[in-house]
Design a protein around this motif. Sequence first.
Motif, PDB file in Angstrom:
ATOM      1  N   THR A 213      20.712  31.715  38.076  1.00 39.70           N
ATOM      2  CA  THR A 213      21.795  32.484  37.458  1.00 39.70           C
ATOM      3  C   THR A 213      23.087  32.171  38.205  1.00 39.70           C
ATOM      4  O   THR A 213      23.075  31.922  39.398  1.00 39.70           O
ATOM      5  N   TRP A 214      24.192  32.206  37.458  1.00 39.92           N
ATOM      6  CA  TRP A 214      25.497  31.921  38.047  1.00 39.92           C
ATOM      7  C   TRP A 214      26.309  33.201  37.992  1.00 39.92           C
ATOM      8  O   TRP A 214      26.378  33.839  36.959  1.00 39.92           O
ATOM      9  N   ARG A 215      26.913  33.555  39.141  1.00 37.81           N
ATOM     10  CA  ARG A 215      27.478  34.891  39.268  1.00 37.81           C
ATOM     11  C   ARG A 215      28.957  35.025  38.913  1.00 37.81           C
ATOM     12  O   ARG A 215      29.429  36.127  38.665  1.00 37.81           O
ATOM     13  N   THR A 216      29.696  33.924  38.901  1.00 39.87           N
ATOM     14  CA  THR A 216      31.132  34.032  38.626  1.00 39.87           C
ATOM     15  C   THR A 216      31.353  34.270  37.129  1.00 39.87           C
ATOM     16  O   THR A 216      30.784  33.571  36.298  1.00 39.87           O
TER      17      THR A 216
ATOM     18  N   ASN B 266      32.040  24.687  39.757  1.00 35.04           N
ATOM     19  CA  ASN B 266      30.893  25.454  39.265  1.00 35.04           C
ATOM     20  C   ASN B 266      31.267  26.931  39.092  1.00 35.04           C
ATOM     21  O   ASN B 266      32.268  27.395  39.635  1.00 35.04           O
ATOM     22  N   ALA B 267      30.410  27.673  38.390  1.00 35.22           N
ATOM     23  CA  ALA B 267      30.589  29.122  38.256  1.00 35.22           C
ATOM     24  C   ALA B 267      30.003  29.796  39.509  1.00 35.22           C
ATOM     25  O   ALA B 267      29.042  30.555  39.430  1.00 35.22           O
TER      26      ALA B 267
ATOM     27  N   GLY C 179      35.124  23.129  33.880  1.00 32.38           N
ATOM     28  CA  GLY C 179      34.055  23.713  34.670  1.00 32.38           C
ATOM     29  C   GLY C 179      32.868  22.783  34.776  1.00 32.38           C
ATOM     30  O   GLY C 179      32.695  21.874  33.973  1.00 32.38           O
ATOM     31  N   CYS C 180      32.042  23.036  35.797  1.00 33.18           N
ATOM     32  CA  CYS C 180      30.791  22.281  35.927  1.00 33.18           C
ATOM     33  C   CYS C 180      29.638  23.290  35.827  1.00 33.18           C
ATOM     34  O   CYS C 180      29.735  24.241  35.045  1.00 33.18           O
ATOM     35  N   CYS C 181      28.577  23.113  36.582  1.00 29.05           N
ATOM     36  CA  CYS C 181      27.350  23.897  36.387  1.00 29.05           C
ATOM     37  C   CYS C 181      27.588  25.397  36.265  1.00 29.05           C
ATOM     38  O   CYS C 181      28.316  25.996  37.051  1.00 29.05           O
TER      39      CYS C 181
END
Length: 289
Positions: free
Chosen positions: A247-250, A235-236, A272-274
């Motif tokens: 929200t995804w932080r990476t 995941n990110a 990648g995933c989610c």
Amino acid sequence: MHPLIEKLIAQGPVVTDGAWGTQLQARGLAPGECPDAWNLSHPDRVEAVARAYVDAGSQIILTNTFRSNRITLADHGLAERAQELSRAGAEISSRSAAGRACVFASIGPSGKMLVTGEVTEEELRAAFSEQARALAAGGADGIVVETMSDPAEARIAVAAARETGLPVAATMVFDSGKDKDRTMMGTTPEQAARQLSEAGADVIGANCGQGIAGYVPLARRLRAVTDLPIWIKANAGLPVLVGGKTTWRTSPEEFASQVPALLEAGAGFIGGCCGTGPDFIFAVRRALG
Ligand SMILES: [Zn+2]
């Protein structure tokens, strides 16, 4: 080894794709709506996701069929559309790939628990066989059984996928335990490797559940107990809620910075995933040179 897997890994690490759910949401999928239903209602938007990954450099793309088994679809009143949705999903990705990428069709978990008797082994076998046959009929080059928590369910899905004669990748989600090295059912990477290999998977690995840094030790542990190629889709990072929105932080660059460590740990298929999108895949491709 299956000839297609042999051919793919002969050139070095293989880049797969990123998430589909978050990409479909960005194109208007409403919360609670069944993403797979879009294979029939909005094939153009599903195709746009697939094509974005091919354009970003994915050598393998998946399909929008994670939930297209009749057990999961029953929750959306779509059980009788299982074959149609699976087949359409495989056709959309095959059309988008147009020979530029391979299509590994996605089979996700049923969402029902074997241990509590919510679903029987026979029901799972029938549902996954039906889905796998439809994915193959839609032109898939391979199948990926993914995001599995229960090794018993994963084994049934792998066996069903193998009946098609297509190569099968099988990955579990390690999101539990203090070191995030167990599935929700308590399965360790070593146990997963043994069970998925015994079931006949051509490629094994892990996806979802955590950010990419956590996958380095997981890939290393899988590598130590198997000779099969290893498939990792992280995941990110972990999701955070910002103003009620997930929200995804990476960033793509941070994600890609872990690629060398992941390769050294033994991963051969990386995606990648989610929370990840085409920009992540582009960054991974760049990291691989
Ligand atoms: Zn995921």
